[in-house]
Design a protein around this motif. Structure first.
Motif, PDB file in Angstrom:
ATOM      1  N   ILE A   1       8.805 -25.051  42.246  1.00 57.69           N
ATOM      2  CA  ILE A   1       8.862 -26.162  43.200  1.00 57.69           C
ATOM      3  C   ILE A   1       8.003 -27.307  42.658  1.00 57.69           C
ATOM      4  O   ILE A   1       6.905 -27.071  42.156  1.00 57.69           O
ATOM      5  CB  ILE A   1       8.368 -25.728  44.618  1.00 57.69           C
ATOM      6  N   ARG A  46       5.438 -30.395  42.824  1.00 58.71           N
ATOM      7  CA  ARG A  46       4.288 -30.710  43.680  1.00 58.71           C
ATOM      8  C   ARG A  46       3.736 -32.066  43.257  1.00 58.71           C
ATOM      9  O   ARG A  46       3.713 -32.389  42.065  1.00 58.71           O
ATOM     10  CB  ARG A  46       3.225 -29.625  43.502  1.00 58.71           C
ATOM     11  N   GLY A  79      -0.349 -32.773  46.764  1.00 52.28           N
ATOM     12  CA  GLY A  79      -0.690 -31.674  47.673  1.00 52.28           C
ATOM     13  C   GLY A  79      -1.138 -32.136  49.052  1.00 52.28           C
ATOM     14  O   GLY A  79      -1.876 -31.438  49.737  1.00 52.28           O
ATOM     15  N   TYR A 120       0.667 -30.868  54.597  1.00 54.89           N
ATOM     16  CA  TYR A 120      -0.346 -29.999  55.221  1.00 54.89           C
ATOM     17  C   TYR A 120      -0.019 -28.521  55.102  1.00 54.89           C
ATOM     18  O   TYR A 120      -0.909 -27.688  55.080  1.00 54.89           O
ATOM     19  CB  TYR A 120      -0.472 -30.346  56.705  1.00 54.89           C
ATOM     20  N   ALA A 143       4.856 -26.510  51.852  1.00 54.82           N
ATOM     21  CA  ALA A 143       6.039 -27.094  51.209  1.00 54.82           C
ATOM     22  C   ALA A 143       5.927 -27.158  49.695  1.00 54.82           C
ATOM     23  O   ALA A 143       6.932 -27.101  48.992  1.00 54.82           O
ATOM     24  CB  ALA A 143       6.288 -28.502  51.758  1.00 54.82           C
ATOM     25  N   GLY A 179      -0.676 -42.172  56.301  1.00 56.10           N
ATOM     26  CA  GLY A 179      -2.097 -42.312  56.647  1.00 56.10           C
ATOM     27  C   GLY A 179      -3.027 -42.020  55.480  1.00 56.10           C
ATOM     28  O   GLY A 179      -4.243 -42.050  55.642  1.00 56.10           O
ATOM     29  N   THR A 180      -2.493 -41.708  54.326  1.00 59.71           N
ATOM     30  CA  THR A 180      -3.284 -41.596  53.092  1.00 59.71           C
ATOM     31  C   THR A 180      -2.496 -42.238  51.971  1.00 59.71           C
ATOM     32  O   THR A 180      -1.268 -42.124  51.933  1.00 59.71           O
ATOM     33  CB  THR A 180      -3.583 -40.126  52.732  1.00 59.71           C
ATOM     34  N   TYR A 184      -3.079 -41.358  48.893  1.00 59.48           N
ATOM     35  CA  TYR A 184      -3.090 -40.355  47.828  1.00 59.48           C
ATOM     36  C   TYR A 184      -1.898 -39.417  47.964  1.00 59.48           C
ATOM     37  O   TYR A 184      -2.039 -38.206  48.147  1.00 59.48           O
ATOM     38  CB  TYR A 184      -4.426 -39.608  47.812  1.00 59.48           C
ATOM     39  N   VAL A 185      -0.724 -40.013  47.965  1.00 60.92           N
ATOM     40  CA  VAL A 185       0.520 -39.244  47.878  1.00 60.92           C
ATOM     41  C   VAL A 185       1.301 -39.818  46.706  1.00 60.92           C
ATOM     42  O   VAL A 185       1.130 -40.984  46.355  1.00 60.92           O
ATOM     43  CB  VAL A 185       1.383 -39.332  49.168  1.00 60.92           C
ATOM     44  N   ALA A 238       6.550 -38.743  48.532  1.00 59.03           N
ATOM     45  CA  ALA A 238       6.991 -39.692  49.569  1.00 59.03           C
ATOM     46  C   ALA A 238       8.498 -39.585  49.795  1.00 59.03           C
ATOM     47  O   ALA A 238       8.980 -39.679  50.928  1.00 59.03           O
ATOM     48  CB  ALA A 238       6.607 -41.116  49.166  1.00 59.03           C
ATOM     49  N   ILE A 260       8.734 -39.831  53.900  1.00 61.54           N
ATOM     50  CA  ILE A 260       7.590 -40.139  54.766  1.00 61.54           C
ATOM     51  C   ILE A 260       7.820 -41.406  55.606  1.00 61.54           C
ATOM     52  O   ILE A 260       8.635 -42.259  55.267  1.00 61.54           O
ATOM     53  CB  ILE A 260       6.297 -40.308  53.941  1.00 61.54           C
ATOM     54  N   HIS A 261       7.074 -41.498  56.682  1.00 65.44           N
ATOM     55  CA  HIS A 261       7.114 -42.664  57.566  1.00 65.44           C
ATOM     56  C   HIS A 261       5.711 -43.254  57.655  1.00 65.44           C
ATOM     57  O   HIS A 261       4.725 -42.565  57.373  1.00 65.44           O
ATOM     58  CB  HIS A 261       7.577 -42.247  58.964  1.00 65.44           C
ATOM     59  N   MET A 286      12.415 -31.930  50.600  1.00 65.27           N
ATOM     60  CA  MET A 286      11.232 -31.097  50.330  1.00 65.27           C
ATOM     61  C   MET A 286      11.258 -30.468  48.935  1.00 65.27           C
ATOM     62  O   MET A 286      10.854 -29.321  48.748  1.00 65.27           O
ATOM     63  CB  MET A 286      11.087 -29.991  51.404  1.00 65.27           C
ATOM     64  N   GLY A 305      15.743 -30.541  43.492  1.00 67.36           N
ATOM     65  CA  GLY A 305      15.341 -30.719  42.100  1.00 67.36           C
ATOM     66  C   GLY A 305      14.067 -31.526  42.009  1.00 67.36           C
ATOM     67  O   GLY A 305      13.438 -31.838  43.023  1.00 67.36           O
ATOM     68  N   VAL A 306      13.719 -31.875  40.775  1.00 62.94           N
ATOM     69  CA  VAL A 306      12.489 -32.631  40.535  1.00 62.94           C
ATOM     70  C   VAL A 306      12.850 -34.110  40.385  1.00 62.94           C
ATOM     71  O   VAL A 306      13.620 -34.476  39.484  1.00 62.94           O
ATOM     72  CB  VAL A 306      11.798 -32.160  39.234  1.00 62.94           C
ATOM     73  N   TYR A 357       7.889 -31.720  62.022  1.00 59.63           N
ATOM     74  CA  TYR A 357       7.912 -32.325  60.681  1.00 59.63           C
ATOM     75  C   TYR A 357       7.625 -31.228  59.648  1.00 59.63           C
ATOM     76  O   TYR A 357       6.549 -30.625  59.656  1.00 59.63           O
ATOM     77  CB  TYR A 357       6.820 -33.396  60.651  1.00 59.63           C
TER      78      TYR A 357
HETATM   79  C1  LIG Z   1      -4.472 -37.785  55.802  1.00 60.63           C
HETATM   80  C2  LIG Z   1      -2.981 -37.631  55.741  1.00 60.63           C
HETATM   81  C3  LIG Z   1      -2.196 -38.517  56.448  1.00 60.63           C
HETATM   82  C4  LIG Z   1      -0.811 -38.411  56.397  1.00 60.63           C
HETATM   83  N1  LIG Z   1      -0.071 -39.307  57.102  1.00 60.63           N
HETATM   84  C5  LIG Z   1       1.270 -39.242  57.057  1.00 60.63           C
HETATM   85  C6  LIG Z   1       2.061 -40.214  57.729  1.00 60.63           C
HETATM   86  O1  LIG Z   1       1.543 -41.130  58.370  1.00 60.63           O
HETATM   87  N2  LIG Z   1       3.411 -40.125  57.609  1.00 60.63           N
HETATM   88  C7  LIG Z   1       4.019 -39.149  56.875  1.00 60.63           C
HETATM   89  O2  LIG Z   1       5.244 -39.130  56.802  1.00 60.63           O
HETATM   90  N3  LIG Z   1       3.284 -38.204  56.241  1.00 60.63           N
HETATM   91  C8  LIG Z   1       1.938 -38.238  56.315  1.00 60.63           C
HETATM   92  N4  LIG Z   1       1.191 -37.316  55.628  1.00 60.63           N
HETATM   93  C9  LIG Z   1       1.904 -36.290  54.845  1.00 60.63           C
HETATM   94  C10 LIG Z   1       2.220 -36.766  53.415  1.00 60.63           C
HETATM   95  O3  LIG Z   1       2.549 -38.114  53.396  1.00 60.63           O
HETATM   96  C11 LIG Z   1       3.417 -35.990  52.876  1.00 60.63           C
HETATM   97  O4  LIG Z   1       3.222 -34.622  53.001  1.00 60.63           O
HETATM   98  C12 LIG Z   1       3.734 -36.294  51.413  1.00 60.63           C
HETATM   99  O5  LIG Z   1       4.905 -35.592  51.090  1.00 60.63           O
HETATM  100  C13 LIG Z   1       2.614 -35.873  50.476  1.00 60.63           C
HETATM  101  O6  LIG Z   1       2.916 -36.302  49.160  1.00 60.63           O
HETATM  102  P1  LIG Z   1       2.326 -35.511  47.915  1.00 60.63           P
HETATM  103  O7  LIG Z   1       2.538 -36.323  46.695  1.00 60.63           O
HETATM  104  O8  LIG Z   1       0.943 -35.074  48.209  1.00 60.63           O
HETATM  105  O9  LIG Z   1       3.335 -34.279  47.862  1.00 60.63           O
HETATM  106  P2  LIG Z   1       3.062 -32.714  48.020  1.00 60.63           P
HETATM  107  O10 LIG Z   1       2.295 -32.462  49.251  1.00 60.63           O
HETATM  108  O11 LIG Z   1       2.529 -32.184  46.759  1.00 60.63           O
HETATM  109  O12 LIG Z   1       4.580 -32.237  48.222  1.00 60.63           O
HETATM  110  C14 LIG Z   1       5.259 -32.558  49.426  1.00 60.63           C
HETATM  111  C15 LIG Z   1       6.757 -32.256  49.265  1.00 60.63           C
HETATM  112  O13 LIG Z   1       7.323 -33.170  48.332  1.00 60.63           O
HETATM  113  C16 LIG Z   1       7.955 -32.444  47.275  1.00 60.63           C
HETATM  114  N5  LIG Z   1       7.737 -33.170  46.023  1.00 60.63           N
HETATM  115  C17 LIG Z   1       6.578 -33.593  45.488  1.00 60.63           C
HETATM  116  N6  LIG Z   1       6.799 -34.202  44.318  1.00 60.63           N
HETATM  117  C18 LIG Z   1       8.119 -34.146  44.105  1.00 60.63           C
HETATM  118  C19 LIG Z   1       8.978 -34.574  43.038  1.00 60.63           C
HETATM  119  N7  LIG Z   1       8.517 -35.196  41.944  1.00 60.63           N
HETATM  120  N8  LIG Z   1      10.302 -34.335  43.152  1.00 60.63           N
HETATM  121  C20 LIG Z   1      10.807 -33.728  44.239  1.00 60.63           C
HETATM  122  N9  LIG Z   1      10.058 -33.304  45.281  1.00 60.63           N
HETATM  123  C21 LIG Z   1       8.735 -33.504  45.195  1.00 60.63           C
HETATM  124  C22 LIG Z   1       7.274 -31.086  47.252  1.00 60.63           C
HETATM  125  O14 LIG Z   1       8.097 -30.092  46.692  1.00 60.63           O
HETATM  126  C23 LIG Z   1       7.003 -30.853  48.728  1.00 60.63           C
HETATM  127  O15 LIG Z   1       8.141 -30.313  49.346  1.00 60.63           O
HETATM  128  C24 LIG Z   1      -0.193 -37.383  55.637  1.00 60.63           C
HETATM  129  C25 LIG Z   1      -0.991 -36.484  54.928  1.00 60.63           C
HETATM  130  C26 LIG Z   1      -2.366 -36.606  54.980  1.00 60.63           C
HETATM  131  C27 LIG Z   1      -3.209 -35.627  54.211  1.00 60.63           C
END
Ligand SMILES: Cc1cc2nc3c(=O)[nH]c(=O)nc-3n(C[C@H](O)[C@H](O)[C@H](O)COP(=O)(O)OP(=O)(O)OC[C@H]3O[C@@H](n4cnc5c(N)ncnc54)[C@H](O)[C@@H]3O)c2cc1C
Length: 450
Positions: free
Chosen positions: A43, A45, A48, A51, A54, A108-109, A111-112, A117, A122-123, A166, A170-171, A405
């Motif tokens: 999968i 990532r 991370g 929450y 996934a 809300g962060t 660092y995604v 996204a 994401i919203h 999610m 694929g990647v 969600y």
């Molecule tokens: C403080 C905080 C606030 C947040 N606020 C919001 C908000 O306001 N709205 C909202 O929608 N979410 C919010 N989130 C959740 C966050 O935006 C999502 O979970 C987002 O997916 C995290 O991105 P990530 O890069 O950390 O991905 P990860 O957490 O590492 O992965 C999330 C999902 O995306 C997939 N993924 C990651 N990279 C790829 C790739 N290259 N190709 C295909 N799939 C991939 C993963 O397999 C996984 O299913 C928040 C999280 C935190 C910690």
């Protein structure tokens, strides 16, 4: 390619599992990683920040995509960027703000990653005006289970399965994103207090459309007449003329310098009690102005207040925390009231929760946002009886035609999923055809048979 076996969790730190972590540094390495995933699959990532479970895969491979993080091309006239999916929104802000462009949607962060996204579709606070992230993705490149790389355009089934999919189609390797023009890196913010849930919903309904960004921080520990009391913060990017003449901000209107505090310590579990959290919520509510207009705030203050404290998720101690987020449609206000009352009566020690109105949905088959009301709250995972309580809330949400969600989930019962996500069968059928050997799999996918 080097791989290490590590324990992997989501941001809530509730469901750790062990996996082989592989960090591709080139597209060729990403292709090789997918081909060599092994029997337990893999999968992708990002950073991370999901929450739940996934982006983890017990006993299999996890592809950390943050090693592929190049910004390839920016069209500063058209406002588009082509970048690797491992680029963070933080990095994009650093690169794009000085050019007068902002990401179209930020959670809300910052660092995604772009991949995360799109994967979670994401919203942000602008959902009612601008939809979810995928609405602004012009195209993407997807590495599929057979090792092929495909350009994926909007309006195709593969695009709609991937946005919100999610990571299971694929990647995502790269994406081209349409950006939002800005004159400054400051926000002009209006703040007001709402006395209770009905007052809050009335204010959001009446005036949300005046603002590009809108969110309400709601106190779920308040009870009785104060149930659902909240502070609304709404605003837009400040125009240049809103910045006072002669100030540093006016001289350097597109500066982006978010500050960082020391890392948050882990608080011993017993300290996060209803009393201490209730006290915090009380202080925070009283400190907010009853009404204030046009305050200038930094992007980091307005959008990402928690990013200033690295590892803040550790404050919940070893057992971590659940972030519960659901949406119910317009017309389901009674269900929302019931749920808010139940949470408030249950006395969950929840720091500020967030209530928001979503606008039109986007076509992603597993995309979460739908027109209506969304509530998100943190709850310490060690709270006795939490699972049974949240199961009851899930049933209430599903009964009201709503959904939870997936990016925040690590515990939903699989039997509720189809009612929440009506395109689930289409998603499963597309995956069966695209990835017959089940190369892409995660703990979330196994748990919910996605
Ligand atoms: C403080 C905080 C606030 C947040 N606020 C919001 C908000 O306001 N709205 C909202 O929608 N979410 C919010 N989130 C959740 C966050 O935006 C999502 O979970 C987002 O997916 C995290 O991105 P990530 O890069 O950390 O991905 P990860 O957490 O590492 O992965 C999330 C999902 O995306 C997939 N993924 C990651 N990279 C790829 C790739 N290259 N190709 C295909 N799939 C991939 C993963 O397999 C996984 O299913 C928040 C999280 C935190 C910690």
């Amino acid at each position: 390619m080097p791989a290490e076996t590590v324990s992997v969790t989501g941001w809530g730190r509730t469901a750790p599992t062990t996996a082989r972590l592989i960090r591709p540094r080139s597209y060729e390495e990403a292709v090789a990683a997918v081909r060599d995933c092994g029997a337990r699959g893999g999968i992708p990532r990002g950073l991370g920040r999901a929450y739940g479970d996934a982006a983890q895969n017990a006993g299999g491979a996890v592809l950390d995509m943050t090693g592929l993080d190049r910004v390839h091309a920016i069209d500063a006239d058209a406002g588009t960027v082509l970048c690797d999916a491992g680029v963070s929104l933080h990095r994009l802000m650093q690169v794009l703000l000085p050019l007068g462009w902002f990401v179209p949607v930020t959670p809300g962060t910052r660092y995604v990653t772009v991949g995360g996204a799109i994967g979670a579709d994401i919203h942000g606070k602008n959902h009612h005006a601008s939809g979810s992230f995928s609405r602004h993705v012009l195209s993407l490149e997807l590495l599929t289970a057979d090792g092929g790389v495909h350009g994926v355009s909007r309006g195709t089934p593969l695009f709609d399965a991937t946005t919100g999919g999610m990571g299971l189609t694929g990647v995502i390797l790269t994406a081209t994103i349409q950006l939002q023009p800005v004159e400054t890196s400051l926000m002009s913010v209006d703040t007001e207090r709402a006395a209770d849930l009905d007052d809050l919903m009335a204010r959001l309904t009446a005036t949300d459309h005046h603002y590009r960004y809108s969110v309400a921080w709601i106190d779920l520990l308040a009870r009785g007449a104060a149930t659902g009391r909240a502070v609304l913060t709404r605003g837009d990017h400040a125009p240049l003329e809103a910045l006072p003449e002669g100030t540093r901000a006016r001289r350097d209107p597109l500066a982006f310098r978010p500050s960082q505090l020391p890392a948050a310590p882990a608080v011993p579990e017993g300290l996060l009690t209803r009393r201490t959290v209730g006290l915090f919520n009380e202080l925070w509510f009283r400190r907010a102005p009853r009404a204030r207009a046009g305050e200038l705030q930094k992007i980091s203050t307005f959008f990402h207040p928690l990013d200033g404290v690295p590892h803040w998720n550790r404050i919940y101690g070893r057992s971590g925390f659940v972030q519960y987020q659901f949406v119910v449609g317009h017309g389901q206000e009674e269900a929302l009231r019931r749920i808010v009352h139940r949470i408030s009566e249950r006395r969950c020690p929840s720091f500020l929760a967030v209530l928001k109105r979503f606008g039109e949905a986007d076509p992603g088959w597993l995309s979460f946002p739908a027109p209506g009301w969304t509530l998100a709250l943190d709850i310490p995972a060690a709270l006795p009886g939490l699972d049974a309580f949240l199961d009851e809330l899930d049933e209430e949400v599903a009964g009201a035609g709503g959904r939870v969600y997936l990016a925040k989930d690590a515990r939903l019962r699989p039997d509720l999923l189809a009612a929440m996500y009506p395109r689930l069968d289409d998603f499963r059928a597309l995956r069966a055809e695209l990835d017959p050997r089940g190369v892409f799999v995660s703990d979330l996918a196994r748990r919910l048979t996605l």
